[in-house]
Write a protein that holds these residues in place. Structure first.
Motif, PDB file in Angstrom:
ATOM      1  N   GLY A 151      31.890-145.772  70.694  1.00 23.45           N
ATOM      2  CA  GLY A 151      30.791-145.034  70.513  1.00 23.45           C
ATOM      3  C   GLY A 151      31.298-143.864  70.825  1.00 23.45           C
ATOM      4  O   GLY A 151      30.310-142.608  70.658  1.00 23.45           O
ATOM      5  N   ALA A 152      32.830-142.707  70.718  1.00 21.11           N
ATOM      6  CA  ALA A 152      32.336-141.479  70.482  1.00 21.11           C
ATOM      7  C   ALA A 152      33.015-140.837  69.638  1.00 21.11           C
ATOM      8  O   ALA A 152      33.214-141.512  68.244  1.00 21.11           O
ATOM      9  CB  ALA A 152      33.857-141.124  71.655  1.00 21.11           C
ATOM     10  N   ASN A 153      32.408-139.989  69.316  1.00 20.29           N
ATOM     11  CA  ASN A 153      32.434-138.881  68.047  1.00 20.29           C
ATOM     12  C   ASN A 153      34.235-138.435  67.440  1.00 20.29           C
ATOM     13  O   ASN A 153      35.070-138.478  67.920  1.00 20.29           O
ATOM     14  CB  ASN A 153      32.001-138.053  68.013  1.00 20.29           C
ATOM     15  N   PRO A 154      34.161-139.256  65.788  1.00 20.63           N
ATOM     16  CA  PRO A 154      35.786-139.157  65.402  1.00 20.63           C
ATOM     17  C   PRO A 154      35.915-137.551  66.117  1.00 20.63           C
ATOM     18  O   PRO A 154      35.389-136.398  65.985  1.00 20.63           O
ATOM     19  CB  PRO A 154      34.740-139.372  63.954  1.00 20.63           C
ATOM     20  N   ILE A 155      37.462-137.369  66.004  1.00 24.92           N
ATOM     21  CA  ILE A 155      37.982-135.712  66.663  1.00 24.92           C
ATOM     22  C   ILE A 155      39.510-136.460  65.574  1.00 24.92           C
ATOM     23  O   ILE A 155      39.962-137.066  65.601  1.00 24.92           O
ATOM     24  CB  ILE A 155      38.507-135.828  67.976  1.00 24.92           C
ATOM     25  N   ARG A 156      39.739-135.136  64.341  1.00 27.19           N
ATOM     26  CA  ARG A 156      40.826-134.768  63.545  1.00 27.19           C
ATOM     27  C   ARG A 156      41.708-134.331  64.930  1.00 27.19           C
ATOM     28  O   ARG A 156      41.188-132.948  65.552  1.00 27.19           O
ATOM     29  CB  ARG A 156      40.059-134.451  63.051  1.00 27.19           C
ATOM     30  N   LEU A 157      43.169-134.786  64.648  1.00 33.80           N
ATOM     31  CA  LEU A 157      43.858-133.891  65.644  1.00 33.80           C
ATOM     32  C   LEU A 157      45.255-133.678  65.117  1.00 33.80           C
ATOM     33  O   LEU A 157      45.430-133.894  63.795  1.00 33.80           O
ATOM     34  CB  LEU A 157      44.547-135.132  66.532  1.00 33.80           C
ATOM     35  N   LEU A 178      46.246-133.001  73.737  1.00 35.80           N
ATOM     36  CA  LEU A 178      46.472-134.255  73.944  1.00 35.80           C
ATOM     37  C   LEU A 178      48.234-134.500  74.050  1.00 35.80           C
ATOM     38  O   LEU A 178      48.590-133.909  72.891  1.00 35.80           O
ATOM     39  CB  LEU A 178      45.798-135.040  72.773  1.00 35.80           C
ATOM     40  N   PRO A 191      47.079-138.710  63.315  1.00 41.43           N
ATOM     41  CA  PRO A 191      46.021-138.035  63.980  1.00 41.43           C
ATOM     42  C   PRO A 191      44.867-137.782  64.451  1.00 41.43           C
ATOM     43  O   PRO A 191      44.592-137.058  63.605  1.00 41.43           O
ATOM     44  CB  PRO A 191      46.783-136.780  63.929  1.00 41.43           C
ATOM     45  N   MET A 192      44.065-139.056  64.576  1.00 39.65           N
ATOM     46  CA  MET A 192      42.701-138.905  64.273  1.00 39.65           C
ATOM     47  C   MET A 192      42.043-139.683  66.201  1.00 39.65           C
ATOM     48  O   MET A 192      42.977-140.871  65.948  1.00 39.65           O
ATOM     49  CB  MET A 192      41.735-139.188  63.380  1.00 39.65           C
ATOM     50  N   LEU A 193      40.934-139.935  66.388  1.00 35.55           N
ATOM     51  CA  LEU A 193      40.551-140.473  67.523  1.00 35.55           C
ATOM     52  C   LEU A 193      39.373-140.855  66.535  1.00 35.55           C
ATOM     53  O   LEU A 193      38.043-140.120  65.990  1.00 35.55           O
ATOM     54  CB  LEU A 193      39.433-139.991  68.244  1.00 35.55           C
ATOM     55  N   LEU A 194      39.071-141.997  65.626  1.00 32.99           N
ATOM     56  CA  LEU A 194      38.054-142.302  65.380  1.00 32.99           C
ATOM     57  C   LEU A 194      36.449-142.463  66.602  1.00 32.99           C
ATOM     58  O   LEU A 194      35.779-143.173  65.257  1.00 32.99           O
ATOM     59  CB  LEU A 194      38.537-143.641  64.320  1.00 32.99           C
ATOM     60  N   GLY A 195      37.095-143.070  67.031  1.00 33.65           N
ATOM     61  CA  GLY A 195      35.840-143.574  68.200  1.00 33.65           C
ATOM     62  C   GLY A 195      35.280-144.838  68.286  1.00 33.65           C
ATOM     63  O   GLY A 195      34.628-144.900  68.964  1.00 33.65           O
ATOM     64  N   GLY A 196      35.835-145.575  67.552  1.00 33.37           N
ATOM     65  CA  GLY A 196      34.827-146.977  67.297  1.00 33.37           C
ATOM     66  C   GLY A 196      35.491-147.636  65.922  1.00 33.37           C
ATOM     67  O   GLY A 196      35.989-146.484  64.555  1.00 33.37           O
ATOM     68  N   PHE A 255      49.171-133.324  71.025  1.00 36.15           N
ATOM     69  CA  PHE A 255      48.443-133.168  69.449  1.00 36.15           C
ATOM     70  C   PHE A 255      47.122-131.998  69.741  1.00 36.15           C
ATOM     71  O   PHE A 255      47.015-132.204  71.253  1.00 36.15           O
ATOM     72  CB  PHE A 255      47.674-134.396  69.433  1.00 36.15           C
ATOM     73  N   PHE A 298      40.694-145.021  75.425  1.00 34.76           N
ATOM     74  CA  PHE A 298      39.967-144.769  74.804  1.00 34.76           C
ATOM     75  C   PHE A 298      38.624-145.650  74.357  1.00 34.76           C
ATOM     76  O   PHE A 298      39.236-146.558  74.070  1.00 34.76           O
ATOM     77  CB  PHE A 298      40.499-143.872  72.986  1.00 34.76           C
ATOM     78  N   ASN A 326      35.100-142.437  58.177  1.00 40.14           N
ATOM     79  CA  ASN A 326      35.941-141.951  58.167  1.00 40.14           C
ATOM     80  C   ASN A 326      37.510-143.420  58.033  1.00 40.14           C
ATOM     81  O   ASN A 326      38.799-142.192  58.310  1.00 40.14           O
ATOM     82  CB  ASN A 326      36.548-141.270  59.888  1.00 40.14           C
ATOM     83  N   ARG A 384      39.360-152.324  66.003  1.00 46.27           N
ATOM     84  CA  ARG A 384      40.660-152.143  67.114  1.00 46.27           C
ATOM     85  C   ARG A 384      41.947-153.418  66.759  1.00 46.27           C
ATOM     86  O   ARG A 384      41.693-154.325  66.258  1.00 46.27           O
ATOM     87  CB  ARG A 384      40.511-152.560  68.318  1.00 46.27           C
ATOM     88  N   ASP A 392      43.452-143.912  68.833  1.00 47.01           N
ATOM     89  CA  ASP A 392      42.477-144.599  69.558  1.00 47.01           C
ATOM     90  C   ASP A 392      42.443-146.096  69.282  1.00 47.01           C
ATOM     91  O   ASP A 392      41.517-146.841  69.959  1.00 47.01           O
ATOM     92  CB  ASP A 392      41.206-144.397  70.025  1.00 47.01           C
TER      93      ASP A 392
END
Lengths: 214, 214
Positions: free
Chosen positions: B188-194, B169, A175-180, B210, B185, A30, A183, A13
Motif C-alpha cells: 500500500g506504499a507508493n512506488p519509489i525508484r532507488l 537506505l 532498485p525500487m520499492l513497488l509498494g505492493g 541505495f 516493507f 510498474n 510477493r 521490497d
C-alpha cells in the motif's frame, strides 16, 4: 543429476509483479520496470532475436544462464496469465509468439491437461498436472547434464523451495520499492539457511546467488 | 542539512524479525540469526565494549556508520519491546543496560510522553510523541553535520520513507529465508525508484546502499 536453479527478479521490497495485473499489463503497475536491466542487455536481446543492447555485467549474467539451461519449469500464470480451462484462455499459446525465447523443453504447471505444443526455435511446451515434483523430475530428465531453470512465478518457486527441490537461488534485486503486488516469498514457510555464493552488481540491478542447503 | 539514513538487516524474504517475538526472544524465532554478521564483527564488539571479533568488510561497514552517525531515531518496539504506558513496560530503560551503544541522542517514537533519560557513555534517550517528521527534525538538529540514523524497526522506517524523509537506505541482506515474522516493507506504499550506489558482500551478509529519490 541436473542442478535446479530458481531465477527471478524482485524489487527490494520483495515483489515480482506490481499491483493490479491485467492481460495488457501482466506484471501489474510498474512491474515492467523490474526487468529493465534485462531488456536493455545485449544477451537478452539476442535471445529474443533482437540486435543491440548493452554488453555489461547484466548481459553476462543472462548469457551465462542461456549457456547452461537445459530445461525450464514455469507456472501457468507466467505462461499465459490465465487460469481455468485452456479453451477460455486468450493467451493459451503463451506470451511469446511463434518462436519463444526458451529453446528447450518448458514444463508448465497447470491443473488442466493438454498435449505438448512444439514451437519454432526448439521450444516445446509440456503441460504437467501432477505438481512441482513431477515437473522438476521431468525437467531433470530433459536437461541431461545442463541446468533446470525454475523461471517463476512466485508460486512455482515457493513450491519448489518448500519441496526441497532448489539447489540454487539466483535473485536479481531491482532498485525500487513497488509498494505492493505479488510477493515472491509468503509467510508460513519453514526457515531455510542459504549460502551466499556470488554478488554481481550494475547500477540497474544486483545479482545475488545463493546455494540452498538440504 | 544532516543526511538521513535508514539502516537495517533483513532476511532475503524480507523479514527484520522472525515469528512470535517475546520479551525473552525479542527478534522472534531465528530472528537473532539475522544479526550474526554484526555480532561477530570487531567494530560491533568494540561499540559494545567487547574485545575481539572479525576485521572484515562487515566490520568496516559498521565502523563507517559509527564514525558518521550524529543522532538516532528508533521506534518504541525497538527501544523496549513494549507498548502502552511506560510504568507497565518491563524494559522501560531500553534493552542495553546502563551504557547503551549509541553515544548520541536517540529519539524514540512513542505515544506516551516522558522526560529524557541521560545514560552513561553519552547516550540520551528523548521521547517524541508527535510523529516521525518531528523526530527526524529534532534528530537533524542534534546531528549537526553528521548523519541521522533511523535504526528501526520496520514501522519507523516505513513511516520515514512514506514521509520522504530518507536520503539513503542501507540494507544488510542476510542469507536466509525466515519464512515469517515482521516484514520491513508492507503493502500500500507508493512506488519509489532507488539509486543503487554501493554493493559490498561477505559470506555472511550483503550490504546494499541505495539513494532514495525525492
Amino acid at each position: 543429476m541436473a542442478k535446479v536453479v530458481a531465477d527471478i527478479t524482485m524489487s527490494l521490497d520483495g515483489f515480482v509483479a506490481g499491483p493490479n495485473p491485467t492481460l495488457e499489463e501482466p506484471l501489474g503497475k510498474n512491474g515492467e520496470e523490474l526487468h529493465e536491466w534485462a531488456l536493455e542487455s545485449a544477451a537478452w536481446r539476442e535471445q529474443h532475436g533482437l540486435e543491440g543492447g548493452e554488453t555489461n555485467v547484466d548481459s553476462e549474467v543472462i548469457a551465462e544462464r542461456v549457456a547452461t539451461v537445459g530445461a525450464h519449469v514455469m507456472g501457468r500464470k507466467m505462461f499465459s496469465g490465465g487460469s481455468g480451462p485452456w479453451e477460455e484462455d486468450p493467451r493459451s499459446m503463451g506470451w511469446w509468439g511463434d518462436e519463444p525465447p526458451f529453446h528447450t523443453r518448458v514444463f508448465v504447471l497447470t491443473h488442466h491437461a493438454r498435449e505438448p505444443e512444439e514451437m519454432e526455435g526448439g521450444t516445446t511446451f509440456l503441460f504437467v498436472t501432477d505438481g512441482i515434483e513431477s515437473a522438476v523430475e521431468q525437467a531433470r530428465a530433459a536437461a541431461g547434464d545442463r541446468e533446470v531453470l525454475i523461471a517463476g512465478g512466485a508460486t512455482a518457486i515457493q513450491q519448489a523451495l518448500a519441496a526441497g527441490l532448489v539447489d540454487e537461488l539466483q535473485m536479481h534485486v531491482a532498485p525500487m520499492l513497488l509498494g505492493g503486488g505479488t510477493r515472491l516469498f509468503g509467510e508460513g514457510a519453514n526457515p531455510i539457511r542459504l549460502e551466499a555464493t556470488r554478488v554481481l552488481a550494475s547500477p540497474k540491478v544486483t545479482h545475488l546467488t545463493f546455494g540452498v542447503g538440504s
